[in-house]
Design an enzyme around this catalytic site. Structure first.
Site, PDB file in Angstrom:
ATOM      1  N   ASP A  42      44.556  45.888  43.236  1.00  8.81           N
ATOM      2  CA  ASP A  42      45.836  45.435  43.795  1.00  8.81           C
ATOM      3  C   ASP A  42      46.193  44.074  43.211  1.00  8.81           C
ATOM      4  O   ASP A  42      45.519  43.077  43.471  1.00  8.81           O
ATOM      5  CB  ASP A  42      45.713  45.312  45.321  1.00  8.81           C
ATOM      6  CG  ASP A  42      47.032  44.888  45.963  1.00  8.81           C
ATOM      7  OD1 ASP A  42      47.826  45.789  46.299  1.00  8.81           O
ATOM      8  OD2 ASP A  42      47.274  43.671  46.099  1.00  8.81           O
ATOM      9  N   TYR A  60      51.102  36.909  41.181  1.00 11.50           N
ATOM     10  CA  TYR A  60      49.718  36.385  41.028  1.00 11.50           C
ATOM     11  C   TYR A  60      49.471  35.882  39.597  1.00 11.50           C
ATOM     12  O   TYR A  60      48.444  35.277  39.332  1.00 11.50           O
ATOM     13  CB  TYR A  60      48.668  37.453  41.362  1.00 11.50           C
ATOM     14  CG  TYR A  60      48.749  38.058  42.739  1.00 11.50           C
ATOM     15  CD1 TYR A  60      49.534  37.497  43.747  1.00 11.50           C
ATOM     16  CD2 TYR A  60      48.024  39.221  43.059  1.00 11.50           C
ATOM     17  CE1 TYR A  60      49.610  38.079  45.012  1.00 11.50           C
ATOM     18  CE2 TYR A  60      48.089  39.791  44.319  1.00 11.50           C
ATOM     19  CZ  TYR A  60      48.886  39.232  45.289  1.00 11.50           C
ATOM     20  OH  TYR A  60      48.958  39.808  46.532  1.00 11.50           O
ATOM     21  N   LYS A 100      53.362  44.451  42.319  1.00 11.71           N
ATOM     22  CA  LYS A 100      54.437  44.173  43.273  1.00 11.71           C
ATOM     23  C   LYS A 100      55.588  43.426  42.607  1.00 11.71           C
ATOM     24  O   LYS A 100      55.369  42.596  41.719  1.00 11.71           O
ATOM     25  CB  LYS A 100      53.906  43.333  44.448  1.00 11.71           C
ATOM     26  CG  LYS A 100      52.602  43.847  45.029  1.00 11.71           C
ATOM     27  CD  LYS A 100      52.155  43.105  46.273  1.00 11.71           C
ATOM     28  CE  LYS A 100      50.729  43.482  46.635  1.00 11.71           C
ATOM     29  NZ  LYS A 100      49.708  42.715  45.934  1.00 11.71           N
ATOM     30  N   HIS A 158      57.369  43.049  47.262  1.00 16.53           N
ATOM     31  CA  HIS A 158      56.331  42.147  47.787  1.00 16.53           C
ATOM     32  C   HIS A 158      56.691  41.580  49.167  1.00 16.53           C
ATOM     33  O   HIS A 158      55.846  41.511  50.054  1.00 16.53           O
ATOM     34  CB  HIS A 158      56.104  41.018  46.776  1.00 16.53           C
ATOM     35  CG  HIS A 158      54.767  40.371  46.867  1.00 16.53           C
ATOM     36  ND1 HIS A 158      54.096  39.895  45.772  1.00 16.53           N
ATOM     37  CD2 HIS A 158      53.962  40.108  47.916  1.00 16.53           C
ATOM     38  CE1 HIS A 158      52.937  39.379  46.147  1.00 16.53           C
ATOM     39  NE2 HIS A 158      52.838  39.493  47.447  1.00 16.53           N
TER      40      HIS A 158
HETATM   41  N1  LIG Z   1      51.212  41.590  50.004  1.00 19.68           N
HETATM   42  C1  LIG Z   1      50.935  40.323  50.248  1.00 19.68           C
HETATM   43  O1  LIG Z   1      51.817  39.524  50.593  1.00 19.68           O
HETATM   44  C2  LIG Z   1      49.526  39.854  50.102  1.00 19.68           C
HETATM   45  C3  LIG Z   1      49.160  38.585  50.580  1.00 19.68           C
HETATM   46  C4  LIG Z   1      47.830  38.189  50.435  1.00 19.68           C
HETATM   47  C5  LIG Z   1      46.912  39.050  49.862  1.00 19.68           C
HETATM   48  N2  LIG Z   1      47.304  40.278  49.375  1.00 19.68           N
HETATM   49  C6  LIG Z   1      46.348  41.212  48.734  1.00 19.68           C
HETATM   50  O2  LIG Z   1      45.239  41.414  49.603  1.00 19.68           O
HETATM   51  C7  LIG Z   1      44.043  41.063  48.916  1.00 19.68           C
HETATM   52  C8  LIG Z   1      43.000  40.551  49.891  1.00 19.68           C
HETATM   53  O3  LIG Z   1      43.501  39.462  50.655  1.00 19.68           O
HETATM   54  P1  LIG Z   1      43.043  37.947  50.428  1.00 19.68           P
HETATM   55  O4  LIG Z   1      42.578  37.804  49.026  1.00 19.68           O
HETATM   56  O5  LIG Z   1      44.134  37.073  50.888  1.00 19.68           O
HETATM   57  O6  LIG Z   1      41.883  37.704  51.445  1.00 19.68           O
HETATM   58  P2  LIG Z   1      40.543  38.450  51.925  1.00 19.68           P
HETATM   59  O7  LIG Z   1      40.185  39.570  51.029  1.00 19.68           O
HETATM   60  O8  LIG Z   1      40.704  38.705  53.387  1.00 19.68           O
HETATM   61  O9  LIG Z   1      39.492  37.273  51.817  1.00 19.68           O
HETATM   62  C9  LIG Z   1      39.096  36.775  50.574  1.00 19.68           C
HETATM   63  C10 LIG Z   1      38.181  35.601  50.879  1.00 19.68           C
HETATM   64  O10 LIG Z   1      36.971  36.078  51.502  1.00 19.68           O
HETATM   65  C11 LIG Z   1      35.857  35.678  50.721  1.00 19.68           C
HETATM   66  N3  LIG Z   1      34.901  36.803  50.728  1.00 19.68           N
HETATM   67  C12 LIG Z   1      35.034  37.995  50.088  1.00 19.68           C
HETATM   68  N4  LIG Z   1      33.976  38.785  50.350  1.00 19.68           N
HETATM   69  C13 LIG Z   1      33.168  38.076  51.152  1.00 19.68           C
HETATM   70  C14 LIG Z   1      31.915  38.371  51.754  1.00 19.68           C
HETATM   71  N5  LIG Z   1      31.322  39.552  51.573  1.00 19.68           N
HETATM   72  N6  LIG Z   1      31.339  37.398  52.527  1.00 19.68           N
HETATM   73  C15 LIG Z   1      31.956  36.215  52.737  1.00 19.68           C
HETATM   74  N7  LIG Z   1      33.155  35.892  52.207  1.00 19.68           N
HETATM   75  C16 LIG Z   1      33.752  36.819  51.412  1.00 19.68           C
HETATM   76  C17 LIG Z   1      36.390  35.379  49.335  1.00 19.68           C
HETATM   77  O11 LIG Z   1      35.635  34.365  48.718  1.00 19.68           O
HETATM   78  P3  LIG Z   1      35.103  34.491  47.180  1.00 19.68           P
HETATM   79  O12 LIG Z   1      36.237  34.986  46.330  1.00 19.68           O
HETATM   80  O13 LIG Z   1      34.696  33.079  46.866  1.00 19.68           O
HETATM   81  O14 LIG Z   1      33.946  35.433  47.233  1.00 19.68           O
HETATM   82  C18 LIG Z   1      37.792  34.853  49.647  1.00 19.68           C
HETATM   83  O15 LIG Z   1      37.750  33.483  50.008  1.00 19.68           O
HETATM   84  C19 LIG Z   1      44.526  40.009  47.918  1.00 19.68           C
HETATM   85  O16 LIG Z   1      43.575  39.741  46.913  1.00 19.68           O
HETATM   86  C20 LIG Z   1      45.797  40.654  47.428  1.00 19.68           C
HETATM   87  O17 LIG Z   1      45.532  41.689  46.499  1.00 19.68           O
HETATM   88  C21 LIG Z   1      48.598  40.681  49.502  1.00 19.68           C
END
Ligand SMILES: NC(=O)c1ccc[n+]([C@@H]2O[C@H](COP(=O)([O-])OP(=O)(O)OC[C@H]3O[C@@H](n4cnc5c(N)ncnc54)[C@H](OP(=O)(O)O)[C@@H]3O)[C@@H](O)[C@H]2O)c1
Length: 274
Positions: free
Chosen positions: A46, A51, A76, A107
């Site tokens: 994704d 990004y 997106k 998005h």
């Molecule tokens: N549509 C939208 O508006 C929107 C907005 C935000 C995100 N997204 C999508 O959703 C995806 C996921 O959301 P997100 O990146 O915001 O947050 P997330 O996946 O909820 O959290 C990522 C965070 O958690 C940490 N992490 C990952 N695995 C872990 C584990 N096993 N143990 C402890 N910490 C862990 C990562 O650190 P490290 O990287 O340092 O391991 C990072 O700081 C995004 O990458 C993006 O593709 C979409």
């Protein structure tokens, strides 16, 4: 190799329920991060124009040699491109090195500029041209989804929304279920603000001999969400992918349901304000 369950969308196509997100992955590091994710076993990636790392995703896909039909790639539409979808989509396809994306999302609705209906009509046209397989939205509220339904015939396949244990989005999930839209959870682990420190999650993880992150990903899967955790670390990518050897009980799901803080649990931006 782990088989990730696939969910069937309202257009008849399928989406792997567990994918890998690349928000805030440095463009310079994206190729190697996505290469690690593909080696771990993820086949659903994704990304987004906003990004600025679609090029790195594309480089990793190409280098992997994985057949295109085994991959599921989402990107997106940027917020300033609602009236310019054909060009914006082509820029994303060029950066990704792909002829089509599996899922293309608007998005954010950006209600203040009020162009998302025009954008949706363009996504419908792109789908008819074969440039996108499935069309969806992100951060849409019922008022925005109702408007698409009023003026167009295509119901979004997916709405990707902020959703985690502290912000469980019960009403929006119920709306999606009633309208045949799949719920995709962004920020599934808490959007980088740290994993939930709630003792109920910790106890559930401990009971299954898994980590808190694994218990949370498993919770999403059992709720029926599509889930796309992000990590820059290969061992965490593997941890988040290793969630098919245990199952949460109904009592454990009920216990996690109590962690929800409702609107106070939102960590990202309110879709009405973006
Ligand atoms: N549509 C939208 O508006 C929107 C907005 C935000 C995100 N997204 C999508 O959703 C995806 C996921 O959301 P997100 O990146 O915001 O947050 P997330 O996946 O909820 O959290 C990522 C965070 O958690 C940490 N992490 C990952 N695995 C872990 C584990 N096993 N143990 C402890 N910490 C862990 C990562 O650190 P490290 O990287 O340092 O391991 C990072 O700081 C995004 O990458 C993006 O593709 C979409």
């Amino acid at each position: 190799m782990t088989t990730v369950p696939a969910l069937t969308m309202n257009d008849g196509l399928t989406i792997p329920q567990l994918g890998f997100g690349v928000f805030r992955v440095d463009p310079e590091q994206t190729e190697s991060v996505v290469a690690d994710a593909l080696e771990v076993g993820y086949r659903h990636i994704d990304t987004a124009a906003l990004y600025y790392n679609e090029g790195g995703v594309g480089a990793a896909l190409k280098a992997s040699g994985i057949p295109r039909d085994e991959l599921f790639i989402t990107t997106k539409l940027g917020n300033d491109r609602h009236e310019d979808v054909a060009a914006a989509l082509q820029e994303s396809l060029d950066a990704l090195g792909l002829d089509y994306v599996d899922l293309y999302l608007i998005h954010w609705p950006v209600p203040k500029q009020d162009k998302y209906l025009t954008a949706w009509e363009s996504l419908i046209a792109a789908r008819e041209e074969g440039l996108i397989r499935s069309a969806g939205v992100s951060n849409f509220l019922p008022e925005h989804l109702d408007r698409l339904a009023e003026f167009t015939d295509l119901v979004p396949a997916v709405n990707q929304i902020e959703l985690h244990v502290e912000f469980q989005q019960r009403e929006l999930r119920a709306y999606h279920a009633a309208h045949g839209i799949l719920t995709e959870a962004w920020g599934p682990l808490g959007h980088g603000l740290g994993l939930s420190s709630d003792p109920r999650i910790a106890a559930i993880a401990q009971a299954h001999g898994v980590t808190v992150a694994q218990a949370i990903v498993r919770w999403h899967l059992q709720l029926g969400n599509i889930v796309i955790p992000k990590s820059n670390h290969r061992e965490r990518m593997a941890e988040n992918f290793d969630v098919f050897g245990f199952e949460l009980s109904a009592a454990e799901l009920a216990s996690i349901a109590e962690i929800d803080k409702g609107a106070a649990g939102r960590t990202g931006r309110d879709p009405r304000e973006v």
